[in-house]
Design a protein around this motif. Structure first.
Motif, PDB file in Angstrom:
ATOM      1  N   GLN A   1      21.866  97.683 -29.148  1.00 30.94           N
ATOM      2  CA  GLN A   1      21.602  98.729 -28.514  1.00 30.94           C
ATOM      3  C   GLN A   1      22.248  98.890 -27.283  1.00 30.94           C
ATOM      4  O   GLN A   1      23.022  99.788 -26.691  1.00 30.94           O
ATOM      5  CB  GLN A   1      20.138  99.443 -28.641  1.00 30.94           C
TER       6      GLN A   1
ATOM      7  N   LEU B   1      20.189  93.351 -39.880  1.00 30.67           N
ATOM      8  CA  LEU B   1      19.276  94.320 -39.059  1.00 30.67           C
ATOM      9  C   LEU B   1      18.992  95.296 -40.268  1.00 30.67           C
ATOM     10  O   LEU B   1      17.875  95.841 -40.281  1.00 30.67           O
ATOM     11  CB  LEU B   1      19.890  94.743 -37.723  1.00 30.67           C
TER      12      LEU B   1
ATOM     13  N   HIS C   1      14.775  93.280 -22.103  1.00 33.58           N
ATOM     14  CA  HIS C   1      14.118  92.862 -23.576  1.00 33.58           C
ATOM     15  C   HIS C   1      12.693  91.908 -23.392  1.00 33.58           C
ATOM     16  O   HIS C   1      11.561  92.082 -23.826  1.00 33.58           O
ATOM     17  CB  HIS C   1      14.909  92.271 -24.477  1.00 33.58           C
TER      18      HIS C   1
ATOM     19  N   TYR D   1      18.172  93.682 -32.440  1.00 29.34           N
ATOM     20  CA  TYR D   1      18.594  95.157 -32.464  1.00 29.34           C
ATOM     21  C   TYR D   1      18.555  95.653 -30.921  1.00 29.34           C
ATOM     22  O   TYR D   1      19.390  96.405 -30.544  1.00 29.34           O
ATOM     23  CB  TYR D   1      17.156  95.725 -33.135  1.00 29.34           C
ATOM     24  N   ASP D   2      17.598  95.050 -30.124  1.00 30.92           N
ATOM     25  CA  ASP D   2      17.875  95.695 -28.629  1.00 30.92           C
ATOM     26  C   ASP D   2      19.041  95.403 -28.242  1.00 30.92           C
ATOM     27  O   ASP D   2      19.851  96.145 -27.409  1.00 30.92           O
ATOM     28  CB  ASP D   2      16.634  95.051 -27.871  1.00 30.92           C
TER      29      ASP D   2
ATOM     30  N   LEU E   1      15.223  95.175 -41.225  1.00 32.22           N
ATOM     31  CA  LEU E   1      14.317  95.871 -40.555  1.00 32.22           C
ATOM     32  C   LEU E   1      13.905  97.060 -41.465  1.00 32.22           C
ATOM     33  O   LEU E   1      14.820  97.592 -42.238  1.00 32.22           O
ATOM     34  CB  LEU E   1      15.150  96.473 -39.189  1.00 32.22           C
TER      35      LEU E   1
ATOM     36  N   ALA F   1      10.579  88.457 -37.105  1.00 24.34           N
ATOM     37  CA  ALA F   1      10.557  90.004 -37.019  1.00 24.34           C
ATOM     38  C   ALA F   1      10.901  90.133 -35.567  1.00 24.34           C
ATOM     39  O   ALA F   1      11.721  91.033 -35.080  1.00 24.34           O
ATOM     40  CB  ALA F   1       9.227  90.619 -37.305  1.00 24.34           C
ATOM     41  N   GLY F   2      10.375  89.285 -34.673  1.00 20.28           N
ATOM     42  CA  GLY F   2      10.562  89.515 -32.973  1.00 20.28           C
ATOM     43  C   GLY F   2      11.960  89.258 -32.692  1.00 20.28           C
ATOM     44  O   GLY F   2      12.738  89.742 -31.799  1.00 20.28           O
ATOM     45  N   ARG F   3      12.667  88.450 -33.513  1.00 21.93           N
ATOM     46  CA  ARG F   3      13.865  87.715 -33.562  1.00 21.93           C
ATOM     47  C   ARG F   3      14.833  88.808 -33.849  1.00 21.93           C
ATOM     48  O   ARG F   3      15.820  89.374 -33.154  1.00 21.93           O
ATOM     49  CB  ARG F   3      14.005  86.529 -34.173  1.00 21.93           C
TER      50      ARG F   3
ATOM     51  N   ASP G   1      14.096  92.087 -33.746  1.00 29.16           N
ATOM     52  CA  ASP G   1      13.977  93.163 -32.890  1.00 29.16           C
ATOM     53  C   ASP G   1      14.804  92.614 -31.684  1.00 29.16           C
ATOM     54  O   ASP G   1      15.398  93.731 -30.979  1.00 29.16           O
ATOM     55  CB  ASP G   1      12.544  93.162 -32.323  1.00 29.16           C
TER      56      ASP G   1
ATOM     57  N   SER H   1      12.781  85.213 -42.504  1.00 26.91           N
ATOM     58  CA  SER H   1      11.840  86.390 -41.943  1.00 26.91           C
ATOM     59  C   SER H   1      10.792  86.434 -43.133  1.00 26.91           C
ATOM     60  O   SER H   1       9.817  87.070 -42.856  1.00 26.91           O
ATOM     61  CB  SER H   1      12.708  87.604 -42.271  1.00 26.91           C
TER      62      SER H   1
END
Length: 385
Positions: free
Chosen positions: A220, A381, A239, A216-217, A385, A209-211, A213, A197
């Protein structure tokens, strides 16, 4: 049939139910059928039909030859690259007008899959290096250099980490205790992700950062659809891109039930392989019994243990690269899992006490251990993050 067979078969109805609950029943039937035909059936065939060390070695040679062919083709692509295209089978994947990543045909058309295959072949090369004479050792040294060159040409950071991990875990298992190994296996993906990162990824992939994210999704999706997930194939719809993590991808799409079966089968194979390396690495626990055993049987058992070791480290290569790539249902996984399980079956015939590693208790333990990867993602995460 063993527990892993039933666990992977159990994915079929879960995929269909998950799709139905998410409003895409016919899609679930299609996805389940595709998984059954293109992945589960090959897994069954490889695990049952590779019933001798000779057959296993033939397959290893075929894999090495195929890998070298892909590396040579990649070299042709690389050397003929004109800024947008490289000649050769499968063309090439370019990034801007500077970076070229080699590719091939079929499910090797993605550089990440090609790199993963090269990494998983490296333990095969080490096997023939250890068993061969001077000429064979020189040949295998040349082959390992070629495979390393191929990994470099794929431009895949995940497969590069897989290469380093196979070597590092080999020395760790040979020189460290079980607790240290477990800690390293848990913390290494977190450390690697956080280091990445800061340095960023190649421009052809999502940024670090996109990875994060995407992970994280995925977490969720799992939290809000814990039992059956959002449905196989629906992660991209929700996503936009893949999760860049096979474990998160399965957990988010198939929930607790699907991930426990998929991850449990994978982890159980690895636990059995590790137990053979550490606990069942001799023909008999009784030294006096071993001394009086048929020398031919003892030698056959040693050979089988060595083959198990090779396949164990090949699967380490997959498990590490899969932490950074979404390759959860690739045919490559099920072929190598099938070869690994075939090795276990052959050893089980020679050492019936190994049957304890296939107990119901081990099934539940494997399912539980598989969730440590998701915990590692969650910690990553929280920190990243």
């Amino acid at each position: 049939m063993r527990a892993q067979h039933y666990m992977l078969l159990g994915l079929v109805p879960i995929i269909m139910v998950s799709a139905f609950l998410n409003g895409w029943g016919t899609g679930g039937i299609f996805q389940a059928e595709r998984l059954f035909v293109s992945s589960i059936i090959p897994f069954f065939l490889y695990s049952v039909l590779i019933n001798s060390p000779g057959r296993q070695r033939v397959l290893m040679w075929i894999c090495i030859a195929a890998a070298l062919g892909m590396v040579y083709n990649g070299h042709v692509q690389q050397s003929s690259f004109n800024g947008s295209y490289g000649a050769g089978i499968g063309g090439s994947i370019t990034v801007g007008r500077e970076e070229m990543r080699i590719s091939y045909l079929g499910f090797f058309s993605d550089p990440n899959d090609l790199g993963m295959f090269l990494v998983m072949n490296m333990p095969f090369v080490a096997y023939f290096f250890a068993r061969g004479g001077k000429l064979m050792k020189l040949l295998m040294l040349a082959v390992i250099v070629a495979l390393g060159y191929g990994v470099y040409m794929t431009g895949s950071r995940g497969t590069l980490l897989g290469t380093v991990a196979v070597v590092g875990i080999y020395f760790l298992i040979n020189n460290a205790g079980a607790k240290l190994i477990l800690f390293a296996a848990f913390s290494a993906p977190i450390a690697a992700t956080l280091i990445a990162s800061f340095g960023g990824l190649s421009s052809s992939e999502a940024s670090a950062a996109g990875r994060l994210d995407a992970w994280y999704d995925g977490i969720q999706m799992l939290i809000y659809n814990p039992v059956f997930g959002v449905g196989m194939g629906n992660f991209i719809d929700r996503h936009g891109i893949v999760a860049h993590n096979s474990y998160v991808h399965v957990a988010s799409e198939l929930g607790v039930l699907g991930y426990s079966l998929w991850g449990g089968a994978l982890v159980m194979n690895m636990l059995v392989g590790y137990a053979i390396l550490k606990q069942f690495n001799h023909y008999s626990e009784d030294e006096s019994e071993t001394e009086h055993a048929d020398e031919t049987l003892v030698e056959k058992y040693r050979e089988e243990v060595l083959l198990n070791k090779v396949l164990f480290y090949s699967m380490i290569g997959f498990m590490v690269t899969a932490f950074f790539l979404s390759r959860q249902f690739t045919l490559l996984l099920f072929i190598f899992m099938g070869m690994q399980m075939a090795s276990h079956f052959r050893l089980l015939k020679m050492r019936p006490s190994l049957l304890e590693m296939f107990s119901g208790k081990m099934v539940w333990r494997s399912m539980g251990y598989s969730w440590t990867v998701i915990v590692a993602v969650y910690i990553t995460l929280k920190v990243g993050l």
